[in-house]
Scaffold this motif. Structure first.
Motif, PDB file in Angstrom:
ATOM      1  N   SER A  78       0.817  -1.224   0.000  1.00  0.00           N
ATOM      2  CA  SER A  78       0.000   0.000   0.000  1.00  0.00           C
ATOM      3  C   SER A  78       0.848   1.270   0.000  1.00  0.00           C
ATOM      4  CB  SER A  78      -0.939   0.007   1.206  1.00  0.00           C
ATOM      5  OG  SER A  78      -0.205   0.080   2.410  1.00  0.00           O
ATOM      6  N   THR A  79       2.152   1.174   0.254  1.00  0.00           N
ATOM      7  CA  THR A  79       3.016   2.353   0.243  1.00  0.00           C
ATOM      8  C   THR A  79       3.585   2.645  -1.145  1.00  0.00           C
ATOM      9  OG1 THR A  79       4.983   1.082   0.837  1.00  0.00           O
ATOM     10  CG2 THR A  79       3.685   1.999   2.643  1.00  0.00           C
ATOM     11  N   LEU A  80       3.234   1.828  -2.140  1.00  0.00           N
ATOM     12  CA  LEU A  80       3.691   2.073  -3.511  1.00  0.00           C
ATOM     13  C   LEU A  80       2.964   3.274  -4.101  1.00  0.00           C
ATOM     14  CD1 LEU A  80       3.750  -1.580  -4.869  1.00  0.00           C
ATOM     15  CD2 LEU A  80       5.706  -0.185  -4.180  1.00  0.00           C
ATOM     16  N   PRO A  81       3.553   3.919  -5.103  1.00  0.00           N
ATOM     17  CA  PRO A  81       2.861   5.033  -5.766  1.00  0.00           C
ATOM     18  C   PRO A  81       1.522   4.560  -6.349  1.00  0.00           C
ATOM     19  CG  PRO A  81       5.163   4.972  -6.418  1.00  0.00           C
ATOM     20  CD  PRO A  81       4.901   3.727  -5.633  1.00  0.00           C
ATOM     21  N   ILE A  82       0.571   5.466  -6.469  1.00  0.00           N
ATOM     22  CA  ILE A  82      -0.751   5.134  -6.989  1.00  0.00           C
ATOM     23  C   ILE A  82      -0.619   4.528  -8.380  1.00  0.00           C
ATOM     24  CG2 ILE A  82      -2.951   6.121  -7.758  1.00  0.00           C
ATOM     25  CD1 ILE A  82      -2.613   8.202  -5.529  1.00  0.00           C
ATOM     26  N   GLY A  83      -1.302   3.404  -8.596  1.00  0.00           N
ATOM     27  CA  GLY A  83      -1.279   2.736  -9.888  1.00  0.00           C
ATOM     28  C   GLY A  83      -0.206   1.671 -10.024  1.00  0.00           C
ATOM     29  N   TRP A  84       0.676   1.543  -9.060  1.00  0.00           N
ATOM     30  CA  TRP A  84       1.739   0.547  -9.103  1.00  0.00           C
ATOM     31  C   TRP A  84       1.422  -0.582  -8.144  1.00  0.00           C
ATOM     32  CZ3 TRP A  84       6.224   0.625 -12.068  1.00  0.00           C
ATOM     33  CH2 TRP A  84       6.416   1.783 -12.812  1.00  0.00           C
ATOM     34  N   THR A  85       1.840  -1.781  -8.482  1.00  0.00           N
ATOM     35  CA  THR A  85       1.698  -2.929  -7.602  1.00  0.00           C
ATOM     36  C   THR A  85       2.713  -3.981  -8.008  1.00  0.00           C
ATOM     37  OG1 THR A  85       0.109  -4.448  -6.578  1.00  0.00           O
ATOM     38  CG2 THR A  85      -0.035  -4.163  -8.977  1.00  0.00           C
ATOM     39  N   PHE A  86       2.797  -5.049  -7.264  1.00  0.00           N
ATOM     40  CA  PHE A  86       3.628  -6.184  -7.644  1.00  0.00           C
ATOM     41  C   PHE A  86       2.932  -7.452  -7.186  1.00  0.00           C
ATOM     42  CE2 PHE A  86       5.173  -4.956  -3.440  1.00  0.00           C
ATOM     43  CZ  PHE A  86       5.192  -6.169  -2.759  1.00  0.00           C
ATOM     44  N   LEU A  87       3.323  -8.549  -7.774  1.00  0.00           N
ATOM     45  CA  LEU A  87       2.742  -9.844  -7.448  1.00  0.00           C
ATOM     46  C   LEU A  87       3.864 -10.845  -7.314  1.00  0.00           C
ATOM     47  CD1 LEU A  87       0.318 -11.808  -7.170  1.00  0.00           C
ATOM     48  CD2 LEU A  87       0.468 -12.109  -9.650  1.00  0.00           C
ATOM     49  N   GLU A  88       4.010 -11.402  -6.128  1.00  0.00           N
ATOM     50  CA  GLU A  88       4.989 -12.457  -5.910  1.00  0.00           C
ATOM     51  C   GLU A  88       4.269 -13.795  -5.986  1.00  0.00           C
ATOM     52  OE1 GLU A  88       6.922 -11.886  -2.171  1.00  0.00           O
ATOM     53  OE2 GLU A  88       7.971 -10.093  -2.819  1.00  0.00           O
ATOM     54  N   THR A  89       4.947 -14.787  -6.493  1.00  0.00           N
ATOM     55  CA  THR A  89       4.394 -16.141  -6.534  1.00  0.00           C
ATOM     56  C   THR A  89       5.383 -17.098  -5.893  1.00  0.00           C
ATOM     57  OG1 THR A  89       5.342 -16.588  -8.708  1.00  0.00           O
ATOM     58  CG2 THR A  89       3.106 -15.674  -8.662  1.00  0.00           C
ATOM     59  N   GLY A  90       4.903 -18.250  -5.521  1.00  0.00           N
ATOM     60  CA  GLY A  90       5.769 -19.249  -4.905  1.00  0.00           C
ATOM     61  C   GLY A  90       5.481 -19.411  -3.434  1.00  0.00           C
ATOM     62  N   SER A  91       6.274 -20.250  -2.787  1.00  0.00           N
ATOM     63  CA  SER A  91       6.000 -20.597  -1.390  1.00  0.00           C
ATOM     64  C   SER A  91       6.228 -19.453  -0.413  1.00  0.00           C
ATOM     65  CB  SER A  91       6.856 -21.803  -0.978  1.00  0.00           C
ATOM     66  OG  SER A  91       8.229 -21.490  -1.147  1.00  0.00           O
ATOM     67  N   ASN A  92       7.071 -18.478  -0.743  1.00  0.00           N
ATOM     68  CA  ASN A  92       7.334 -17.350   0.161  1.00  0.00           C
ATOM     69  C   ASN A  92       6.674 -16.057  -0.300  1.00  0.00           C
ATOM     70  OD1 ASN A  92       8.955 -18.834   1.948  1.00  0.00           O
ATOM     71  ND2 ASN A  92      10.698 -18.635   0.575  1.00  0.00           N
ATOM     72  N   ALA A  93       5.679 -16.159  -1.162  1.00  0.00           N
ATOM     73  CA  ALA A  93       5.015 -14.962  -1.694  1.00  0.00           C
ATOM     74  C   ALA A  93       4.295 -14.200  -0.589  1.00  0.00           C
ATOM     75  CB  ALA A  93       4.022 -15.360  -2.781  1.00  0.00           C
ATOM     76  N   ASN A  94       4.341 -12.869  -0.689  1.00  0.00           N
ATOM     77  CA  ASN A  94       3.639 -12.018   0.271  1.00  0.00           C
ATOM     78  C   ASN A  94       3.345 -10.671  -0.390  1.00  0.00           C
ATOM     79  OD1 ASN A  94       6.033 -10.467   0.401  1.00  0.00           O
ATOM     80  ND2 ASN A  94       6.821 -11.715   2.057  1.00  0.00           N
ATOM     81  N   THR A  95       2.833  -9.741   0.367  1.00  0.00           N
ATOM     82  CA  THR A  95       2.508  -8.409  -0.169  1.00  0.00           C
ATOM     83  C   THR A  95       3.383  -7.338   0.467  1.00  0.00           C
ATOM     84  OG1 THR A  95       0.770  -8.098   1.471  1.00  0.00           O
ATOM     85  CG2 THR A  95       0.113  -9.033  -0.652  1.00  0.00           C
ATOM     86  N   THR A  96       4.598  -7.713   0.826  1.00  0.00           N
ATOM     87  CA  THR A  96       5.541  -6.742   1.385  1.00  0.00           C
ATOM     88  C   THR A  96       6.800  -6.709   0.532  1.00  0.00           C
ATOM     89  OG1 THR A  96       6.577  -8.356   2.861  1.00  0.00           O
ATOM     90  CG2 THR A  96       4.704  -7.096   3.728  1.00  0.00           C
ATOM     91  N   TYR A  97       7.543  -5.622   0.659  1.00  0.00           N
ATOM     92  CA  TYR A  97       8.816  -5.505  -0.032  1.00  0.00           C
ATOM     93  C   TYR A  97       9.859  -4.972   0.926  1.00  0.00           C
ATOM     94  CZ  TYR A  97       7.891  -0.477  -0.527  1.00  0.00           C
ATOM     95  OH  TYR A  97       7.625   0.834  -0.278  1.00  0.00           O
ATOM     96  N   ALA A  98      11.104  -5.159   0.583  1.00  0.00           N
ATOM     97  CA  ALA A  98      12.203  -4.738   1.446  1.00  0.00           C
ATOM     98  C   ALA A  98      12.986  -3.612   0.775  1.00  0.00           C
ATOM     99  CB  ALA A  98      13.141  -5.907   1.716  1.00  0.00           C
ATOM    100  N   ALA A  99      13.496  -2.704   1.589  1.00  0.00           N
ATOM    101  CA  ALA A  99      14.423  -1.695   1.086  1.00  0.00           C
ATOM    102  C   ALA A  99      15.782  -2.365   0.964  1.00  0.00           C
ATOM    103  CB  ALA A  99      14.485  -0.516   2.039  1.00  0.00           C
ATOM    104  N   GLY A 100      16.538  -2.017  -0.048  1.00  0.00           N
ATOM    105  CA  GLY A 100      17.838  -2.645  -0.231  1.00  0.00           C
ATOM    106  C   GLY A 100      18.775  -1.773  -1.038  1.00  0.00           C
ATOM    107  N   THR A 101      19.982  -2.300  -1.219  1.00  0.00           N
ATOM    108  CA  THR A 101      21.020  -1.596  -1.971  1.00  0.00           C
ATOM    109  C   THR A 101      21.328  -2.275  -3.298  1.00  0.00           C
ATOM    110  OG1 THR A 101      22.763  -2.874  -0.928  1.00  0.00           O
ATOM    111  CG2 THR A 101      22.094  -0.814   0.171  1.00  0.00           C
ATOM    112  N   GLY A 102      20.728  -3.437  -3.526  1.00  0.00           N
ATOM    113  CA  GLY A 102      21.001  -4.195  -4.733  1.00  0.00           C
ATOM    114  C   GLY A 102      22.045  -5.271  -4.519  1.00  0.00           C
ATOM    115  N   SER A 103      22.543  -5.404  -3.305  1.00  0.00           N
ATOM    116  CA  SER A 103      23.597  -6.385  -3.040  1.00  0.00           C
ATOM    117  C   SER A 103      23.053  -7.748  -2.607  1.00  0.00           C
ATOM    118  CB  SER A 103      24.542  -5.849  -1.958  1.00  0.00           C
ATOM    119  OG  SER A 103      23.819  -5.645  -0.749  1.00  0.00           O
ATOM    120  N   SER A 104      21.792  -7.835  -2.238  1.00  0.00           N
ATOM    121  CA  SER A 104      21.225  -9.099  -1.767  1.00  0.00           C
ATOM    122  C   SER A 104      20.777  -9.964  -2.938  1.00  0.00           C
ATOM    123  CB  SER A 104      20.030  -8.834  -0.844  1.00  0.00           C
ATOM    124  OG  SER A 104      19.443 -10.060  -0.447  1.00  0.00           O
ATOM    125  N   ASN A 105      20.976 -11.261  -2.815  1.00  0.00           N
ATOM    126  CA  ASN A 105      20.501 -12.186  -3.835  1.00  0.00           C
ATOM    127  C   ASN A 105      19.355 -13.046  -3.297  1.00  0.00           C
ATOM    128  OD1 ASN A 105      21.863 -13.906  -2.171  1.00  0.00           O
ATOM    129  ND2 ASN A 105      23.193 -14.753  -3.748  1.00  0.00           N
TER     130      ASN A 105
END
Length: 84
Positions: A49-76
């Motif tokens: 819900s903190t995404l800009p209006i009109g944007w969303t994402f969809l995760e699939t798989g066993s660890n799918a959720n509706t949250t995202y993490a802040a990062g630097t691009g170094s995590s795999n």
């Protein structure tokens, strides 16, 4: 009847994805700008819900959720990230 269904299906298949990616530009030679300031700069459980209006994402798989993490691009690790 079946021929018309086929035509409609093909038309929807070809134009459907593009319909959602359009941004109306009403004034020529005016740049389009969008702010991403609402994206999280920290934390690992930021809600969709903190995404800009009109944007969303969809995760699939066993660890799918509706949250995202802040990062630097170094995590795999598999997740949706806000970089920057």
């Amino acid at each position: 009847m079946q021929k018309n269904f086929y035509r409609v299906f093909v038309w929807m298949w070809l134009t459907g994805p593009a319909l959602f990616a359009q941004v109306p530009l009403t004034t020529l030679n005016t740049p389009y700008r969008q702010s991403f300031d609402t994206l999280a700069a920290s934390g690992t459980t930021n809600d969709v819900s903190t995404l800009p209006i009109g944007w969303t994402f969809l995760e699939t798989g066993s660890n799918a959720n509706t949250t995202y993490a802040a990062g630097t691009g170094s995590s795999n690790a598999g997740n949706t990230y806000s970089l920057g």
